[in-house]
Design a protein around this motif. Structure first.
Motif, mmCIF file in Angstrom:
data_model
loop_
_atom_site.group_PDB
_atom_site.id
_atom_site.type_symbol
_atom_site.label_atom_id
_atom_site.label_comp_id
_atom_site.label_asym_id
_atom_site.label_seq_id
_atom_site.Cartn_x
_atom_site.Cartn_y
_atom_site.Cartn_z
ATOM 1 N N ILE A 52 0.844 -1.199 0.000
ATOM 2 C CA ILE A 52 0.000 0.000 0.000
ATOM 3 C C ILE A 52 0.880 1.249 0.000
ATOM 4 O O ILE A 52 0.677 2.159 -0.818
ATOM 5 C CB ILE A 52 -0.947 0.010 1.217
ATOM 6 C CG1 ILE A 52 -1.948 -1.143 1.123
ATOM 7 C CG2 ILE A 52 -1.673 1.352 1.325
ATOM 8 C CD1 ILE A 52 -2.699 -1.422 2.430
ATOM 9 N N TYR A 53 1.834 1.298 0.901
ATOM 10 C CA TYR A 53 2.713 2.458 0.977
ATOM 11 C C TYR A 53 3.504 2.647 -0.315
ATOM 12 O O TYR A 53 3.717 3.767 -0.764
ATOM 13 C CB TYR A 53 3.668 2.348 2.164
ATOM 14 C CG TYR A 53 3.027 2.622 3.499
ATOM 15 C CD1 TYR A 53 2.167 3.706 3.676
ATOM 16 C CD2 TYR A 53 3.295 1.813 4.593
ATOM 17 C CE1 TYR A 53 1.588 3.963 4.907
ATOM 18 C CE2 TYR A 53 2.722 2.072 5.833
ATOM 19 C CZ TYR A 53 1.866 3.144 5.976
ATOM 20 O OH TYR A 53 1.295 3.402 7.189
ATOM 21 N N PHE A 54 3.939 1.544 -0.919
ATOM 22 C CA PHE A 54 4.675 1.633 -2.177
ATOM 23 C C PHE A 54 3.802 2.280 -3.255
ATOM 24 O O PHE A 54 4.258 3.173 -3.972
ATOM 25 C CB PHE A 54 5.147 0.246 -2.618
ATOM 26 C CG PHE A 54 5.997 0.277 -3.853
ATOM 27 C CD1 PHE A 54 7.323 0.642 -3.775
ATOM 28 C CD2 PHE A 54 5.461 -0.061 -5.086
ATOM 29 C CE1 PHE A 54 8.119 0.677 -4.922
ATOM 30 C CE2 PHE A 54 6.235 -0.027 -6.229
ATOM 31 C CZ PHE A 54 7.563 0.341 -6.148
ATOM 32 N N LYS A 55 2.554 1.828 -3.348
ATOM 33 C CA LYS A 55 1.642 2.403 -4.341
ATOM 34 C C LYS A 55 1.301 3.858 -4.037
ATOM 35 O O LYS A 55 0.965 4.615 -4.932
ATOM 36 C CB LYS A 55 0.366 1.576 -4.448
ATOM 37 C CG LYS A 55 0.553 0.312 -5.247
ATOM 38 C CD LYS A 55 -0.761 -0.244 -5.737
ATOM 39 C CE LYS A 55 -0.500 -1.374 -6.695
ATOM 40 N NZ LYS A 55 -1.719 -1.841 -7.334
ATOM 41 N N SER A 58 5.030 6.258 -0.775
ATOM 42 C CA SER A 58 5.632 6.487 0.549
ATOM 43 C C SER A 58 6.732 5.444 0.726
ATOM 44 O O SER A 58 6.580 4.456 1.461
ATOM 45 C CB SER A 58 4.581 6.359 1.649
ATOM 46 O OG SER A 58 3.606 7.354 1.526
ATOM 47 N N ILE A 59 7.819 5.665 0.024
ATOM 48 C CA ILE A 59 8.861 4.650 -0.072
ATOM 49 C C ILE A 59 9.486 4.326 1.285
ATOM 50 O O ILE A 59 9.732 3.156 1.590
ATOM 51 C CB ILE A 59 9.941 5.087 -1.090
ATOM 52 C CG1 ILE A 59 9.301 5.364 -2.460
ATOM 53 C CG2 ILE A 59 11.042 4.046 -1.203
ATOM 54 C CD1 ILE A 59 8.478 4.226 -3.031
ATOM 55 N N SER A 60 9.718 5.333 2.125
ATOM 56 C CA SER A 60 10.335 5.043 3.425
ATOM 57 C C SER A 60 9.401 4.210 4.305
ATOM 58 O O SER A 60 9.855 3.303 5.019
ATOM 59 C CB SER A 60 10.764 6.323 4.141
ATOM 60 O OG SER A 60 9.661 7.144 4.406
ATOM 61 N N TYR A 66 8.336 -3.546 4.799
ATOM 62 C CA TYR A 66 9.000 -4.702 4.177
ATOM 63 C C TYR A 66 10.152 -5.191 5.047
ATOM 64 O O TYR A 66 10.411 -6.395 5.105
ATOM 65 C CB TYR A 66 9.522 -4.333 2.791
ATOM 66 C CG TYR A 66 8.453 -4.138 1.735
ATOM 67 C CD1 TYR A 66 7.317 -4.943 1.665
ATOM 68 C CD2 TYR A 66 8.585 -3.142 0.780
ATOM 69 C CE1 TYR A 66 6.351 -4.761 0.695
ATOM 70 C CE2 TYR A 66 7.629 -2.949 -0.205
ATOM 71 C CZ TYR A 66 6.515 -3.771 -0.254
ATOM 72 O OH TYR A 66 5.568 -3.589 -1.229
ATOM 73 N N SER A 67 10.844 -4.284 5.730
ATOM 74 C CA SER A 67 11.951 -4.668 6.610
ATOM 75 C C SER A 67 11.478 -5.573 7.742
ATOM 76 O O SER A 67 12.176 -6.492 8.158
ATOM 77 C CB SER A 67 12.647 -3.446 7.185
ATOM 78 O OG SER A 67 13.306 -2.737 6.170
ATOM 79 N N LYS A 68 10.277 -5.304 8.240
ATOM 80 C CA LYS A 68 9.716 -6.151 9.302
ATOM 81 C C LYS A 68 9.437 -7.555 8.790
ATOM 82 O O LYS A 68 9.544 -8.530 9.534
ATOM 83 C CB LYS A 68 8.449 -5.509 9.870
ATOM 84 C CG LYS A 68 8.724 -4.255 10.657
ATOM 85 C CD LYS A 68 7.445 -3.629 11.167
ATOM 86 C CE LYS A 68 7.758 -2.327 11.903
ATOM 87 N NZ LYS A 68 6.548 -1.652 12.369
#
Length: 71
Positions: A52-55, A58-60, A66-68
């Motif tokens: 969702i954030y990628f779309k 909101s890359i950070s 994704y890191s989690k």
């Protein structure tokens, strides 16, 4: 009892995917946050949250979610 929770989670994730795929990112985020609120480290929800954030560009935030998943 645990089975019901997992079924609810799967249903919420299905709704999140449906909204994500239809482009309703705010509703997808709302669905995902239902899970994150009670289980902040849920890997499935974090992965969808990253999508969702990628779309939303909101890359950070996407990177954080994704890191989690990969740690």
């Amino acid at each position: 009892m645990q089975n019901s929770v997992n079924e609810d989670k799967e249903q919420i994730l299905n709704f999140a995917h449906m909204f994500l795929n239809s482009g309703d990112l705010d509703e997808a985020l709302a669905q995902c946050n239902k899970i994150i609120t009670v289980a902040p480290n849920d890997l499935d929800a974090q992965e969808v949250l990253g999508d969702i954030y990628f779309k939303k560009s909101s890359i950070s935030s996407a990177y954080e979610s994704y890191s989690k998943v990969i740690s």
